[in-house]
Design a protein around this motif. Structure first.
Motif, PDB file in Angstrom:
ATOM      1  N   UNK A 159       0.835  -1.196   0.000  1.00  0.00           N
ATOM      2  CA  UNK A 159       0.000   0.000   0.000  1.00  0.00           C
ATOM      3  C   UNK A 159       0.873   1.250   0.000  1.00  0.00           C
ATOM      4  N   UNK A 160       1.908   1.234   0.801  1.00  0.00           N
ATOM      5  CA  UNK A 160       2.828   2.375   0.842  1.00  0.00           C
ATOM      6  C   UNK A 160       3.490   2.589  -0.515  1.00  0.00           C
ATOM      7  N   UNK A 161       3.903   1.506  -1.143  1.00  0.00           N
ATOM      8  CA  UNK A 161       4.545   1.606  -2.456  1.00  0.00           C
ATOM      9  C   UNK A 161       3.581   2.156  -3.504  1.00  0.00           C
ATOM     10  N   UNK A 162       2.343   1.690  -3.459  1.00  0.00           N
ATOM     11  CA  UNK A 162       1.327   2.187  -4.385  1.00  0.00           C
ATOM     12  C   UNK A 162       1.157   3.698  -4.234  1.00  0.00           C
ATOM     13  N   UNK A 163       1.058   4.176  -3.017  1.00  0.00           N
ATOM     14  CA  UNK A 163       0.886   5.611  -2.780  1.00  0.00           C
ATOM     15  C   UNK A 163       2.117   6.392  -3.220  1.00  0.00           C
ATOM     16  N   UNK A 164       3.289   5.847  -2.983  1.00  0.00           N
ATOM     17  CA  UNK A 164       4.530   6.510  -3.395  1.00  0.00           C
ATOM     18  C   UNK A 164       4.562   6.698  -4.912  1.00  0.00           C
ATOM     19  N   UNK A 165       4.187   5.657  -5.648  1.00  0.00           N
ATOM     20  CA  UNK A 165       4.211   5.737  -7.102  1.00  0.00           C
ATOM     21  C   UNK A 165       3.103   6.656  -7.631  1.00  0.00           C
ATOM     22  N   UNK A 166       1.950   6.649  -6.980  1.00  0.00           N
ATOM     23  CA  UNK A 166       0.895   7.603  -7.329  1.00  0.00           C
ATOM     24  C   UNK A 166       1.387   9.030  -7.107  1.00  0.00           C
ATOM     25  N   UNK A 167       2.074   9.252  -5.985  1.00  0.00           N
ATOM     26  CA  UNK A 167       2.554  10.585  -5.653  1.00  0.00           C
ATOM     27  C   UNK A 167       3.516  11.106  -6.721  1.00  0.00           C
ATOM     28  N   UNK A 168       4.404  10.263  -7.177  1.00  0.00           N
ATOM     29  CA  UNK A 168       5.365  10.659  -8.204  1.00  0.00           C
ATOM     30  C   UNK A 168       4.656  11.040  -9.494  1.00  0.00           C
ATOM     31  N   UNK A 169       3.621  10.277  -9.863  1.00  0.00           N
ATOM     32  CA  UNK A 169       2.878  10.571 -11.094  1.00  0.00           C
ATOM     33  C   UNK A 169       1.989  11.799 -10.928  1.00  0.00           C
ATOM     34  N   UNK A 170       1.381  11.951  -9.763  1.00  0.00           N
ATOM     35  CA  UNK A 170       0.451  13.053  -9.532  1.00  0.00           C
ATOM     36  C   UNK A 170       1.152  14.393  -9.385  1.00  0.00           C
ATOM     37  N   UNK A 219       3.497  15.542 -11.051  1.00  0.00           N
ATOM     38  CA  UNK A 219       3.760  16.104 -12.378  1.00  0.00           C
ATOM     39  C   UNK A 219       2.545  16.868 -12.908  1.00  0.00           C
ATOM     40  N   UNK A 220       1.356  16.502 -12.415  1.00  0.00           N
ATOM     41  CA  UNK A 220       0.132  17.148 -12.897  1.00  0.00           C
ATOM     42  C   UNK A 220      -0.587  17.929 -11.796  1.00  0.00           C
ATOM     43  N   UNK A 221       0.066  18.057 -10.640  1.00  0.00           N
ATOM     44  CA  UNK A 221      -0.466  18.810  -9.504  1.00  0.00           C
ATOM     45  C   UNK A 221      -1.859  18.313  -9.104  1.00  0.00           C
ATOM     46  N   UNK A 222      -1.960  17.005  -8.932  1.00  0.00           N
ATOM     47  CA  UNK A 222      -3.209  16.369  -8.537  1.00  0.00           C
ATOM     48  C   UNK A 222      -3.191  15.976  -7.061  1.00  0.00           C
ATOM     49  N   UNK A 223      -4.365  15.941  -6.469  1.00  0.00           N
ATOM     50  CA  UNK A 223      -4.500  15.534  -5.077  1.00  0.00           C
ATOM     51  C   UNK A 223      -4.520  14.018  -4.955  1.00  0.00           C
ATOM     52  N   UNK A 224      -3.880  13.532  -3.892  1.00  0.00           N
ATOM     53  CA  UNK A 224      -3.935  12.111  -3.563  1.00  0.00           C
ATOM     54  C   UNK A 224      -4.382  11.983  -2.108  1.00  0.00           C
ATOM     55  N   UNK A 225      -5.504  11.308  -1.907  1.00  0.00           N
ATOM     56  CA  UNK A 225      -6.045  11.126  -0.566  1.00  0.00           C
ATOM     57  C   UNK A 225      -6.356   9.654  -0.351  1.00  0.00           C
ATOM     58  N   UNK A 226      -6.613   9.296   0.905  1.00  0.00           N
ATOM     59  CA  UNK A 226      -6.990   7.913   1.206  1.00  0.00           C
ATOM     60  C   UNK A 226      -7.961   7.892   2.366  1.00  0.00           C
ATOM     61  N   UNK A 227      -8.948   6.999   2.295  1.00  0.00           N
ATOM     62  CA  UNK A 227      -9.838   6.729   3.418  1.00  0.00           C
ATOM     63  C   UNK A 227      -9.231   5.584   4.219  1.00  0.00           C
ATOM     64  N   UNK A 228      -9.069   5.807   5.528  1.00  0.00           N
ATOM     65  CA  UNK A 228      -8.347   4.826   6.339  1.00  0.00           C
ATOM     66  C   UNK A 228      -9.154   4.427   7.564  1.00  0.00           C
ATOM     67  N   UNK A 229      -8.857   3.240   8.064  1.00  0.00           N
ATOM     68  CA  UNK A 229      -9.464   2.737   9.285  1.00  0.00           C
ATOM     69  C   UNK A 229      -9.087   3.636  10.457  1.00  0.00           C
TER      70      UNK A 229
END
Length: 383
Positions: free
Chosen positions: A49-60, A62-72
């Motif tokens: 899960x951490x790796x997925x978010x890290x890779x999303x962050x790198x891609x996002x 570049x386009x100044x997009x928000x990355x959020x998550x709903x967590x327990x």
């Protein structure tokens, strides 16, 4: 998907394509839950899960997009699913799902989203409690910056079927899910708009857990835990006291958006907006210092059986008051010289505030310490 580099890339690329095509601001990841439930990878999910978010962050980025998550939310569950410090550095907002803490899956009644420990929690270890207070203490203590947190607020209630209609307090024995709403149509679940209508049209006994700072109600074998404008405002104010300035809602369509219950359109959303407004200074709730912290309104005698102790009564436009003066006093302001009434400040379309005069149900007085109508014996007021 998260366990494979190629699958992660495919998911990220396809997400970016959809987000770009339709002009979204970003993506919310709602994985319920890494390393739990139907997982096949176990604890490896945590790093995946951490790796997925890290890779999303790198891609996002570049386009100044928000990355959020709903967590327990609570420690017992969240500690099994997340490397909190790691995921927090990649997320713009951490949406903590501080609801569904109790429900019809439990053998006893309990609050859906208690702010603090409540009735029946005596002797419990604080860190093990399912409360907003303890959930936020865990997440902040585990390394999530408060400024990234959004506190989850429910616009719905959970319903139970009591084992004994005469034993109807918090932690009363229950036999599964209770009534369903006409629109949500799910046993064990009621939208706020559905339940506030029932409170208007049926004879429910309403109670307020002064420890947990949330209302509940019962009728025959039915028991409902829910939130209203008062309890939601207190949740927001508590979040602000911790440096948290964001609220996440589940879910907006179960607010009273038509204003059918007499509190105006979208009373819950308005309560959040008003409480977030930094121009207000409300009474900050405390789990230990409140004068009501050792008292509970769990008496089920006939003298109090029809009293409403927390749901806001019907407001009316206030006469002969100056909004700029009244609304400087907070979200809810006592009416001078009248123990049975108060003012609720509501934001108007132009950004100004309109004070609405609200009268408590018969026999109750406004209690500024808990921001709710309460029994006169619990209120210090001189008319």
């Amino acid at each position: 998907m998260a366990a494979s580099a190629s699958s992660r890339k495919n998911f990220i690329d396809s997400s970016l394509s959809m987000i770009t095509k339709y002009g979204f601001d970003g993506l919310d990841i709602d994985w319920e839950y890494p390393s739990r439930r139907d997982t096949v990878y176990g604890s490896a999910d945590i790093d995946n899960f951490t790796t997925l978010l890290k890779e999303f962050r790198e891609a996002f980025d570049k386009k100044k997009l928000l990355l959020t998550a709903a967590v327990s939310s609570v420690r017992e569950a969240a500690s099994q699913s997340y490397n909190v410090t790691a995921i927090s550095q990649y997320l713009d907002i951490v949406n903590i799902m501080t609801y569904d803490m109790h429900g019809s899956w439990d053998a006893v009644t309990g609050h859906n989203s208690p702010l603090f420990k409540g009735e029946g929690d005596e002797g419990a270890v604080a860190a093990d409690l399912y409360t907003i207070e303890q959930a936020l203490a865990y997440w902040i203590g585990a390394g999530c910056p408060p400024e990234k947190i959004a506190v989850g607020v429910p616009f719905y209630g959970r319903t139970f079927t009591l084992s004994n209609a005469n034993v109807n307090g918090v932690r009363a024995a229950a036999n599964g899910a209770g009534i369903a709403g006409p629109y949500t149509a799910t046993n064990g679940f009621l939208g706020y708009n559905e339940f506030c209508n029932l409170l208007q049209t049926e004879s429910w006994t309403q109670r307020y857990d002064q420890l947990a700072k949330v209302p509940y109600a019962f009728k025959d074998y039915n028991w409902v835990t829910y939130d209203d404008a008062n309890s939601i405002a207190l949740k927001v104010d508590y979040a602000k006291s911790l440096g948290i300035d964001k609220i996440m809602i589940w879910s907006i369509e179960t607010d009273d958006f038509h204003g059918l219950c007499g509190y105006g359109n979208n009373p819950l959303l308005n309560a959040i907006n008003l409480a977030l407004d930094s121009s207000f200074t409300t009474n900050r709730p405390s789990s230990t210092s409140s004068p009501d912290a050792t008292t509970s309104n769990s008496d089920s005698s006939s003298s109090s059986a029809t009293s409403s102790s927390s749901s806001l009564p019907i407001p009316t436009p206030a006469a002969s008051v100056t909004p700029a003066t009244i609304c400087k006093g907070g979200l809810y302001v006592p009416k001078p010289g009248d123990c049975t009434s108060f003012y609720m400040c509501v934001v108007k379309a132009d950004g100004s505030y309109e004070p609405l005069e609200v009268k408590c149900s018969n026999g109750l007085h406004w209690d500024q310490t808990i921001l709710a109508c309460n029994y006169p014996s619990e209120v210090k007021c001189k008319a």
